[in-house]
Design a protein around this motif. Structure first.
Motif: not given
Length: 159
Positions: A111-115, A123-126, A138-143
């Motif tokens: 979660q930290r890395l994604t944030l 960066l965009d989700y892709e 997974t990016v969307g769910a993690t954010l």
């Protein structure tokens, strides 16, 4: 038969010059301090130049480099702070005000890395998905999970 495209030194140099501050912001957030963050970025680009022929061109070059930057920053944390990285990350100056830094540091690493990649690197989700080796879903769910955890923590802090 697919031939490896590779990356040129010129492409990597352009990326380095154009986005060095973004790379350092994220690496600093991951590593815990600016010096370690900048060192991690340098390490990652040295690795990228050395391994440039292994870039297959399946995704953006930037995502390939971001993965190296994040991994180099994580490696610095484990090398410099071998015990209790979660607690030690919370105690470092990594660009957040004290309460926010503590809340973000308490999140799980993914979660930290994604944030960091979303809000520090913009960066965009892709690109985040390619960097972390996950799907865009997974990016969307993690954010979403990170935002929910932060909202919950903020509510608790205000009580």
């Amino acid at each position: 038969m697919r031939v490896s495209r590779g990356a040129s030194v010129a492409e990597l140099e352009r990326l380095y010059r154009a986005d060095f501050p973004r790379f350092v912001r994220v690496a600093t957030a991951v590593a815990g301090n600016e010096e370690s963050g900048a060192d991690a970025v340098h390490d990652a680009f040295v690795q990228a130049v050395r391994n440039r022929r292994s870039y297959r061109g399946d995704g953006p070059l930037e995502a390939w480099v971001w993965r190296m930057v994040v991994n180099a920053a994580k490696k610095r944390v484990s090398r410099e702070q071998p015990s209790a990285p979660e607690e030690q990350t919370a105690s470092h100056e990594n660009g957040f005000g004290d309460p926010v830094r503590s809340l973000i540091a308490s999140l799980p690493e993914q979660q930290r890395l994604t944030l960091f990649l979303r809000y520090y690197a913009d960066l965009d989700y892709e690109a985040i998905a390619a960097t972390l080796g996950v799907t865009t879903g997974t990016v969307g769910a993690t954010l979403n999970a990170a935002h929910a955890a932060l909202r919950s923590s903020l509510k608790e802090a205000h009580r």
